[in-house]
Motif scaffolding. Structure first.
Motif, short mmCIF file in Angstrom:
data_model
loop_
_atom_site.label_atom_id
_atom_site.label_comp_id
_atom_site.label_asym_id
_atom_site.label_seq_id
_atom_site.Cartn_x
_atom_site.Cartn_y
_atom_site.Cartn_z
N ALA A 42 -19.85 3.18 -13.12
CA ALA A 42 -19.38 1.94 -12.61
C ALA A 42 -20.60 1.01 -12.21
O ALA A 42 -20.49 -0.14 -12.32
N GLU A 43 -21.69 1.80 -11.76
CA GLU A 43 -22.94 0.99 -11.45
C GLU A 43 -23.39 0.20 -12.66
O GLU A 43 -24.12 -0.75 -12.58
N ASP A 44 -23.15 0.77 -13.85
CA ASP A 44 -23.87 0.16 -15.22
C ASP A 44 -22.46 -1.04 -15.56
O ASP A 44 -22.78 -1.93 -16.32
N LEU A 45 -21.48 -1.15 -14.90
CA LEU A 45 -20.47 -2.13 -15.33
C LEU A 45 -20.61 -3.40 -15.20
O LEU A 45 -20.94 -3.67 -14.14
N ARG A 46 -20.46 -4.39 -16.24
CA ARG A 46 -20.53 -5.75 -16.23
C ARG A 46 -19.66 -6.53 -16.30
O ARG A 46 -19.47 -7.96 -16.04
N THR A 47 -18.60 -5.96 -17.10
CA THR A 47 -17.32 -7.02 -17.26
C THR A 47 -16.36 -6.91 -16.15
O THR A 47 -15.78 -5.98 -15.69
N ALA A 48 -16.15 -8.12 -15.68
CA ALA A 48 -15.43 -8.39 -14.32
C ALA A 48 -13.95 -8.66 -14.86
O ALA A 48 -12.99 -8.26 -14.02
N GLY A 49 -13.63 -8.82 -16.16
CA GLY A 49 -12.16 -9.14 -16.52
C GLY A 49 -11.25 -7.98 -17.00
O GLY A 49 -11.76 -6.73 -16.76
N PHE A 50 -10.16 -8.36 -17.63
CA PHE A 50 -9.23 -7.20 -18.23
C PHE A 50 -9.98 -6.10 -19.03
O PHE A 50 -9.26 -5.09 -19.15
N SER A 51 -11.01 -6.40 -19.75
CA SER A 51 -11.48 -5.54 -20.90
C SER A 51 -12.54 -4.34 -20.09
O SER A 51 -13.21 -3.72 -20.78
N PHE A 52 -12.58 -4.21 -18.97
CA PHE A 52 -13.50 -3.49 -18.17
C PHE A 52 -13.29 -2.08 -18.37
O PHE A 52 -14.14 -1.32 -18.73
N ASP A 53 -12.06 -1.64 -18.76
CA ASP A 53 -11.69 -0.49 -19.01
C ASP A 53 -12.52 0.01 -20.13
O ASP A 53 -12.92 1.32 -19.87
N VAL A 54 -12.48 -0.81 -21.40
CA VAL A 54 -13.37 -0.32 -22.27
C VAL A 54 -14.89 -0.10 -21.91
O VAL A 54 -15.29 0.88 -22.39
N GLU A 55 -15.42 -1.04 -21.31
CA GLU A 55 -16.76 -0.66 -20.94
C GLU A 55 -17.12 0.43 -20.02
O GLU A 55 -18.02 1.21 -20.28
N LEU A 56 -16.01 0.59 -19.14
CA LEU A 56 -16.21 1.73 -18.12
C LEU A 56 -16.31 3.04 -18.97
O LEU A 56 -16.98 4.02 -18.81
N LEU A 57 -15.10 3.26 -19.80
CA LEU A 57 -14.94 4.41 -20.45
C LEU A 57 -16.26 4.65 -21.48
O LEU A 57 -16.62 5.83 -21.68
N ALA A 58 -16.68 3.33 -22.14
CA ALA A 58 -17.70 3.59 -22.77
C ALA A 58 -19.14 4.14 -22.21
O ALA A 58 -19.84 5.02 -22.79
N HIS A 59 -19.28 3.75 -21.04
CA HIS A 59 -20.30 4.27 -20.30
C HIS A 59 -20.07 5.81 -19.86
O HIS A 59 -21.19 6.48 -20.15
N CYS A 60 -18.94 6.27 -19.70
CA CYS A 60 -18.71 7.65 -19.73
C CYS A 60 -19.06 8.35 -21.00
O CYS A 60 -19.85 9.42 -20.85
N VAL A 61 -18.40 7.95 -22.20
CA VAL A 61 -18.76 8.52 -23.46
C VAL A 61 -20.30 8.52 -23.85
O VAL A 61 -20.84 9.64 -24.24
N ARG A 62 -20.90 7.44 -23.37
CA ARG A 62 -22.39 7.32 -23.69
C ARG A 62 -23.19 8.53 -22.80
O ARG A 62 -24.16 8.91 -23.40
N ARG A 63 -22.68 8.94 -21.66
CA ARG A 63 -23.27 10.10 -20.99
C ARG A 63 -22.68 11.51 -21.31
O ARG A 63 -22.87 12.42 -20.79
N GLY A 64 -21.86 11.64 -22.38
CA GLY A 64 -21.79 12.79 -22.99
C GLY A 64 -20.16 13.10 -22.57
O GLY A 64 -19.88 14.43 -22.78
N ALA A 65 -19.39 12.64 -21.68
CA ALA A 65 -18.22 12.88 -21.46
C ALA A 65 -17.08 12.71 -22.30
O ALA A 65 -16.95 11.91 -23.09
N SER A 66 -16.33 13.77 -22.50
CA SER A 66 -15.34 13.77 -23.12
C SER A 66 -13.95 13.19 -22.63
O SER A 66 -14.07 12.89 -21.19
#
Length: 283
Positions: free
Chosen positions: A178-202
């Motif tokens: 969430a600290e890295d999240l920049r998308t304020a609109g309805f597509s935020f889920d994609v960015e939030l999940l992408a940040h988790c995946v980028r950190r190695g999370a399944s």
């Protein structure tokens, strides 16, 4: 055993709310009643997203079986509200869901079990083979959702439904993403999940019972173009096509007494690019 008020919460659930004075009392009541029936300390965080009705007053005066606190977010947008809510949490496990409770709360039992088993990200999926979806609005909205999710699957660990408003996380991972999240609109889920995946999370998807409720603030006509622009920005920030992470399989639900046995939460490495946990199964 009801939820106790003393001591720190094990689970915090964020509910973003923009002008939800009409729907919030019923939804908040359902959620609090569900949490009160779990053998775990839980809290609800309602984020008032610059509402102009009585949303904030409802939360301030709320008296229910579990603690409910209010967080303000003046930046408009569901993504901004969820970000503010997640960053205000402190619990080992956190999540967020929509104020209308469109996702049946029975899915919460399985989500908590999976988190305690070491799954770092658990999301509800309306496209899961065992999901039940009732009254999914307009056909054009359903088709748009399918196309949207196919575009972004490589960014979010291969899951088929990124937009279901029912997502749960290992707390430190969610707060870092969430600290890295920049998308304020309805597509935020994609960015939030992408940040988790980028950190190695399944990412583990689970079946849900989902019912469409009138009053959604999303409009295909008004928001589709902005969603596409947001996706382009998310991909540009990612910088490359990210490899798909296999979705972890559903594991059997264990009795509630077992899932809340005295165990330390599974530790997940948050450094970018490192494995998330040794206990998260991939198949």
């Amino acid at each position: 055993m009801g939820t106790r008020r003393d001591g720190p919460a094990l689970l915090e659930i964020v509910v973003p709310a923009y002008n939800e004075a009409d729907r919030l009392p019923e939804g908040l009541g359902e959620l609090c009643d569900k949490l009160a029936g779990l053998a775990v300390r839980a809290e609800v965080v309602v984020v008032d997203n610059a509402s102009t009705d009585g949303t904030a007053d409802i939360v301030r005066s709320w008296d229910g079986p579990v603690p409910v606190r209010l967080v303000g977010c003046q930046r408009r947008g569901k993504g901004a509200a969820v970000r503010a809510g997640l960053l205000a949490t402190r619990a080992p496990y956190v999540g967020f869901m929509d104020a209308d409770m469109a996702t049946d709360l029975a899915a919460l039992d399985e989500a908590i079990v999976l988190l305690r088993e070491g799954r770092p990200v658990v999301v509800g999926s309306r496209r899961h083979g065992r999901s039940v979806v009732e009254g999914y609005a307009l056909p054009v909205r359903r088709l748009g959702a399918i196309m949207f999710n196919r575009i972004v699957r490589d960014l979010v660990g291969g899951i088929a439904d990124t937009q279901c408003g029912f997502k749960f996380f290992y707390g430190p991972l969610a707060r870092a993403a969430a600290e890295d999240l920049r998308t304020a609109g309805f597509s935020f889920d994609v960015e939030l999940l992408a940040h988790c995946v980028r950190r190695g999370a399944s990412v583990t998807d689970i079946p849900v019972v989902w019912r469409d409720h009138p009053g959604s603030t999303f409009s295909v006509r008004r928001h589709s173009l902005q969603c596409l622009l947001d996706l382009a920005r998310i991909r540009a920030r990612a910088g490359f096509r990210m490899p798909s992470v296999p979705v972890a399989p559903i594991i059997p639900v264990v009795p509630i007494r077992t899932m809340f046995a005295e165990r330390e939460p599974v530790k997940i490495v948050l450094e970018k690019g490192l494995p998330s946990t040794s206990s998260a199964k991939s198949g």
